[in-house]
Design a protein around this motif. Structure first.
Motif, PDB file in Angstrom:
ATOM      1  N   LEU A 114      50.852  36.072  44.171  1.00 50.88           N
ATOM      2  CA  LEU A 114      50.991  37.231  43.409  1.00 50.88           C
ATOM      3  C   LEU A 114      50.368  38.321  44.276  1.00 50.88           C
ATOM      4  N   THR A 115      51.010  39.611  44.636  1.00 50.00           N
ATOM      5  CA  THR A 115      50.409  40.727  45.076  1.00 50.00           C
ATOM      6  C   THR A 115      50.440  41.871  44.498  1.00 50.00           C
ATOM      7  N   CYS A 116      49.262  42.601  44.386  1.00 51.57           N
ATOM      8  CA  CYS A 116      49.090  43.668  43.796  1.00 51.57           C
ATOM      9  C   CYS A 116      49.219  45.188  44.502  1.00 51.57           C
ATOM     10  N   SER A 117      50.345  45.972  44.271  1.00 48.76           N
ATOM     11  CA  SER A 117      50.265  47.347  45.031  1.00 48.76           C
ATOM     12  C   SER A 117      48.830  47.883  44.927  1.00 48.76           C
ATOM     13  N   GLY A 118      48.457  48.483  45.955  1.00 51.32           N
ATOM     14  CA  GLY A 118      47.128  49.119  46.055  1.00 51.32           C
ATOM     15  C   GLY A 118      46.970  50.182  47.092  1.00 51.32           C
ATOM     16  N   SER A 119      45.775  50.711  47.333  1.00 52.48           N
ATOM     17  CA  SER A 119      45.560  51.549  48.293  1.00 52.48           C
ATOM     18  C   SER A 119      45.566  51.129  49.844  1.00 52.48           C
ATOM     19  N   GLY A 120      45.394  49.769  49.777  1.00 51.11           N
ATOM     20  CA  GLY A 120      45.230  49.086  51.204  1.00 51.11           C
ATOM     21  C   GLY A 120      43.803  48.831  51.705  1.00 51.11           C
ATOM     22  N   GLY A 121      42.892  49.474  50.818  1.00 47.94           N
ATOM     23  CA  GLY A 121      41.567  49.272  51.410  1.00 47.94           C
ATOM     24  C   GLY A 121      40.823  48.266  50.961  1.00 47.94           C
ATOM     25  N   VAL A 122      39.376  48.235  51.142  1.00 47.13           N
ATOM     26  CA  VAL A 122      38.610  46.845  50.622  1.00 47.13           C
ATOM     27  C   VAL A 122      38.652  46.854  49.195  1.00 47.13           C
ATOM     28  N   ASP A 123      39.079  48.268  48.621  1.00 47.30           N
ATOM     29  CA  ASP A 123      39.076  48.113  47.084  1.00 47.30           C
ATOM     30  C   ASP A 123      40.301  47.185  46.315  1.00 47.30           C
ATOM     31  N   ASP A 124      41.098  46.669  47.182  1.00 51.37           N
ATOM     32  CA  ASP A 124      42.241  45.659  46.807  1.00 51.37           C
ATOM     33  C   ASP A 124      41.771  44.344  46.783  1.00 51.37           C
ATOM     34  N   MET A 125      40.519  43.968  47.387  1.00 52.00           N
ATOM     35  CA  MET A 125      40.113  42.639  47.271  1.00 52.00           C
ATOM     36  C   MET A 125      40.154  42.206  45.845  1.00 52.00           C
ATOM     37  N   LEU A 126      40.365  40.899  45.350  1.00 50.78           N
ATOM     38  CA  LEU A 126      40.443  40.663  44.092  1.00 50.78           C
ATOM     39  C   LEU A 126      39.157  39.725  43.853  1.00 50.78           C
ATOM     40  N   VAL A 127      38.581  39.963  43.049  1.00 53.35           N
ATOM     41  CA  VAL A 127      37.008  39.476  42.797  1.00 53.35           C
ATOM     42  C   VAL A 127      37.172  38.666  41.237  1.00 53.35           C
ATOM     43  N   GLY A 128      37.960  38.705  40.422  1.00 47.95           N
ATOM     44  CA  GLY A 128      37.879  38.159  38.970  1.00 47.95           C
ATOM     45  C   GLY A 128      39.479  37.768  38.488  1.00 47.95           C
ATOM     46  N   CYS A 129      39.550  36.629  37.898  1.00 42.10           N
ATOM     47  CA  CYS A 129      40.826  36.453  37.284  1.00 42.10           C
ATOM     48  C   CYS A 129      40.636  35.800  35.921  1.00 42.10           C
ATOM     49  N   LEU A 130      41.847  35.616  35.200  1.00 42.95           N
ATOM     50  CA  LEU A 130      41.681  35.043  33.794  1.00 42.95           C
ATOM     51  C   LEU A 130      43.100  34.906  33.564  1.00 42.95           C
ATOM     52  N   TRP A 131      43.356  33.506  32.938  1.00 42.94           N
ATOM     53  CA  TRP A 131      44.808  32.898  32.433  1.00 42.94           C
ATOM     54  C   TRP A 131      44.609  33.057  30.902  1.00 42.94           C
ATOM     55  N   GLN A 132      45.141  34.036  30.213  1.00 46.20           N
ATOM     56  CA  GLN A 132      44.995  34.301  28.863  1.00 46.20           C
ATOM     57  C   GLN A 132      46.287  34.164  28.177  1.00 46.20           C
ATOM     58  N   ASN A 133      46.686  32.896  27.467  1.00 44.21           N
ATOM     59  CA  ASN A 133      47.908  32.729  26.889  1.00 44.21           C
ATOM     60  C   ASN A 133      49.044  32.951  27.874  1.00 44.21           C
ATOM     61  N   ASP A 134      49.586  34.037  27.711  1.00 38.21           N
ATOM     62  CA  ASP A 134      50.971  34.397  28.189  1.00 38.21           C
ATOM     63  C   ASP A 134      50.419  35.540  29.372  1.00 38.21           C
ATOM     64  N   TYR A 135      49.233  35.838  29.381  1.00 35.53           N
ATOM     65  CA  TYR A 135      48.937  36.812  30.404  1.00 35.53           C
ATOM     66  C   TYR A 135      48.061  36.379  31.764  1.00 35.53           C
ATOM     67  N   LEU A 136      48.544  36.676  32.959  1.00 32.52           N
ATOM     68  CA  LEU A 136      47.462  36.456  34.077  1.00 32.52           C
ATOM     69  C   LEU A 136      46.643  37.724  34.372  1.00 32.52           C
ATOM     70  N   VAL A 137      45.494  37.767  34.269  1.00 28.44           N
ATOM     71  CA  VAL A 137      44.983  38.992  34.447  1.00 28.44           C
ATOM     72  C   VAL A 137      44.053  38.825  35.796  1.00 28.44           C
ATOM     73  N   THR A 138      44.210  39.755  36.742  1.00 32.95           N
ATOM     74  CA  THR A 138      43.342  39.953  37.829  1.00 32.95           C
ATOM     75  C   THR A 138      42.465  41.316  37.989  1.00 32.95           C
ATOM     76  N   VAL A 139      41.223  41.436  38.581  1.00 30.27           N
ATOM     77  CA  VAL A 139      40.542  42.552  38.737  1.00 30.27           C
ATOM     78  C   VAL A 139      40.271  42.681  40.583  1.00 30.27           C
ATOM     79  N   SER A 140      40.374  43.652  40.740  1.00 30.87           N
ATOM     80  CA  SER A 140      39.959  44.040  42.139  1.00 30.87           C
ATOM     81  C   SER A 140      38.704  44.639  42.218  1.00 30.87           C
ATOM     82  N   LEU A 141      38.161  44.714  43.601  1.00 26.74           N
ATOM     83  CA  LEU A 141      36.819  45.378  43.678  1.00 26.74           C
ATOM     84  C   LEU A 141      36.791  46.718  43.314  1.00 26.74           C
ATOM     85  N   GLY A 142      37.996  47.651  43.385  1.00 27.61           N
ATOM     86  CA  GLY A 142      37.814  48.832  42.872  1.00 27.61           C
ATOM     87  C   GLY A 142      37.941  49.091  41.390  1.00 27.61           C
TER      88      GLY A 142
END
Length: 609
Positions: free
Chosen positions: A274-302
């Motif tokens: 899975l890739t997320c559209s972002g600004s392209g800088g270091v802020d797009d690094m992903l640092v957290g995730c959670l699989w909650q029922n039917d949702y997949l949640v990711t959190v980026s550095l920004g």
């Protein structure tokens, strides 16, 4: 009484090179994350449904629901764990001092009776398990020599606890009472996250060496790993199991999230990236995730939260974002539906739409810090900490050309003439600067310490407040100021001055907690005794029909006064923002938007008395 109608949540506090932990509710689609001293409960089905717990004395690091969903345990950097009710008033049940340093992860036992917490012990214990009601220890945790980043409790009997950390180890404990059983050194770098599968048969650890390794849940023996052909290209910061225990989600510093299918032999093969559209800088690094029922949640550095649907991974994700730091300025644009711009001092400008929430971040060409922001129709004017004033044109979510004007001193406050917005008045320590367009018309030394200013909409008059609490009224002709009157009533440095929209009045607030409404023509006091705050007044706003004035203060309250009634018949919003209210604006006659130190933005509905 004013009612809270919408909350635009802040984003999780993130740190470069570290994973963050977000967790979900056992019976709902709520997720928990932390920002500074607050713990936020965000409903994934409706992101405007946000609840905030702000009673930690230090920066909060992690929060988790108990297995029955009634309680939440949250921890902070001082090593304290607080256990509080998940609903209504978030009543505090217990508070324990667990470690002597920062807590990085905590987990409930499946029966909800024990909690294990791990982190940095400053030379003392790095992991502790305790009874949730009495705080007594259940077991000894030896075997780690450095900060322990993650821990997990086996969700089925016989109970086990596993921990991992900066000493590259994965440790396995049996109990209760828990005793050290064995230690695995399969990783060659920090082990960032460890999680049991929902049925307790396996657990997985992920590390900065880009590997994920699976172990047997009962014995702790290694059984397999995530396949290395399609592996992550950067540190893996977090992992989360699917509810059925057949898949895992991992996120990494290579800006991608991957879903893996776990085979029966314990190896994992890639199912989808899975890739997320972002600004392209270091802020797009992903640092957290959670699989909650039917949702997949990711959190980026920004701080951007992306929500994927587990049943349809090809669908592009819903994104929620916002501020991470103190929101210092708000501006409401005239268009419909109402658009709100907010800025925080780290240089981020976010655009919100009333009723929908997060719309986008405004991408500026240069991301300098922002102290003050003013916006008119299609132009944003900002001042920062570097002697420059920026004028930025924007259309939709795109910022066009930006012009900077160097005024030679650090700007303290800026005010635009609304009818001819190319005219701006900037205050500096010793006086004011008049700008027309991108040209400095004049720099005037007034001979006293200036703290706040306002310019009338037609640009013919200026009111300037000083450190001594006096208000000086000037008429503006061309590029010169002529003093017309000095008003003395305030007993503290003036912090904010605002003209009413119909220009018949103006209001001023000071650092000594008092606000005053003045009549503009006679320059007499129109509404006095507005002394209900207990600390400095930071911001002030008029309703569009000039009938109400609202003040926001460091004491976390917003107070709304009606100009025609005595100040004692006020409306108060207590605890509007943890740490103080810094931005305030009316959207329409009955809606008020506020922002503050807690990085959240709230919309209030006023019911006229």
């Amino acid at each position: 009484m004013p009612l809270l109608s919408e909350t635009y949540a802040c984003v999780p506090t993130t740190e470069r090179g570290r994973g963050i932990l977000i967790s979900g509710g056992p019976k709902s689609n709520s997720i928990l994350f932390t920002n500074n001293r607050s713990v936020l409960i965000l409903n994934l089905d409706n992101p405007l449904d946000v609840s905030v717990y702000g009673d930690h004395g230090y920066q909060a690091t992690v929060a988790r629901y108990s297995p029955n969903g009634e309680w939440i345990a949250s921890a902070d950097v001082s090593g304290t764990v607080r256990i509080w009710g998940a609903y209504n008033d978030h009543v505090l049940k217990k508070e324990f001092k667990v470690l002597s340093g920062r807590i990085d992860d905590l987990q409930w036992s499946p029966d909800g009776l024990r909690i294990v917490a791990c982190g940095d012990g400053k030379g003392k214990s790095l992991v502790r398990a305790f009874m949730w009601d009495s705080g007594t220890n259940v077991g000894e945790f030896d075997g780690h020599s450095r900060r322990v980043l993650s821990c997990a409790f086996k969700p089925t009997r016989p109970f086990r606890i596993v921990t991992c950390g900066e000493d590259f180890l994965v440790n396995f404990y049996e109990g209760p009472p828990f005793r050290f059983k064995l230690s695995r050194r399969d990783h060659s770098n920090f082990v960032n996250c460890i999680r049991f599968s929902p049925d307790g048969s396996k657990f997985i650890s992920v590390s900065s060496d880009k590997k994920g390794i699976l172990f047997d849940g009962k014995t702790g023996e290694k059984i397999g790993e995530l396949s290395s052909e399609d592996s992550h290209k950067g540190s893996i910061y977090a992992v989360s199991w699917s509810p059925d225990g057949k898949q895992v989600l991992t996120v990494s510093a290579d800006k991608s999230a991957k879903v893996w299918e776990i085979c029966d032999d314990g190896n994992g093969k890639l199912k989808k990236t899975l890739t997320c559209s972002g600004s392209g800088g270091v802020d797009d690094m992903l640092v957290g995730c959670l699989w909650q029922n039917d949702y997949l949640v990711t959190v980026s550095l920004g701080g951007t939260i992306s929500i994927f649907s587990a049943s349809d991974l090809d669908k592009s994700p819903r994104q929620i974002s916002g501020h991470m730091k103190n929101v210092t300025s708000l501006a409401v644009l005239k268009n419909v539906p109402k658009t709100i711009l907010s800025s925080s001092y780290d240089g981020l400008i976010v655009k919100w739409i009333q009723g929908i929430g997060y719309n986008c971040k405004l991408q500026r060409k240069e991301s300098s810090q922002i102290k003050c922001l003013a916006a008119v129709e299609e132009e944003i004017v900002t001042s920062g900490f570097d002697n420059k004033i920026w004028r930025v044109h924007f259309q939709g979510d795109q910022c066009g050309d930006a012009n900077s004007i160097d005024i030679g001193c650090q700007p303290k406050d800026l005010s635009l003439a609304l009818l001819c917005p190319e005219l701006a008045l900037i205050t500096i320590d010793s006086g004011v600067v008049i700008l027309r367009g991108t040209k400095v018309m004049s720099t005037i030394n007034l001979g006293y310490a200036v703290t706040a200013s306002a310019i009338s909409p037609d640009g013919s008059e200026a009111i300037i407040g000083g450190q001594d609490g006096k208000l000086h009224v000037y008429s503006i002709t061309g590029d010169t100021l002529k003093e017309e009157a000095v008003l003395e009533k305030h007993r503290g440095a003036i912090s904010v001055i605002r003209y009413s929209p119909d220009v018949s009045m103006f209001a001023s607030g000071d650092a000594n907690r008092e606000a005053i409404v003045w009549d503009r023509v006679s320059r007499e006091v129109k509404l006095k005794n507005m002394l209900y705050h207990t600390a400095r007044i930071n911001c002030l706003a008029w309703s569009p029909d000039s009938s109400m004035v609202a003040t926001g203060s460091l004491d976390t309250c917003v107070i709304i006064y009606e100009v025609d009634k005595p100040a004692s018949s006020r409306m108060t919003i207590k605890g509007a923002h943890l740490g103080g209210v810094y931005g305030l604006a009316f959207i329409d006659e009955l809606s008020l938007v506020s922002s503050g130190e807690d990085a959240c933005i709230r919309v209030w509905r006023l019911s006229p008395q």
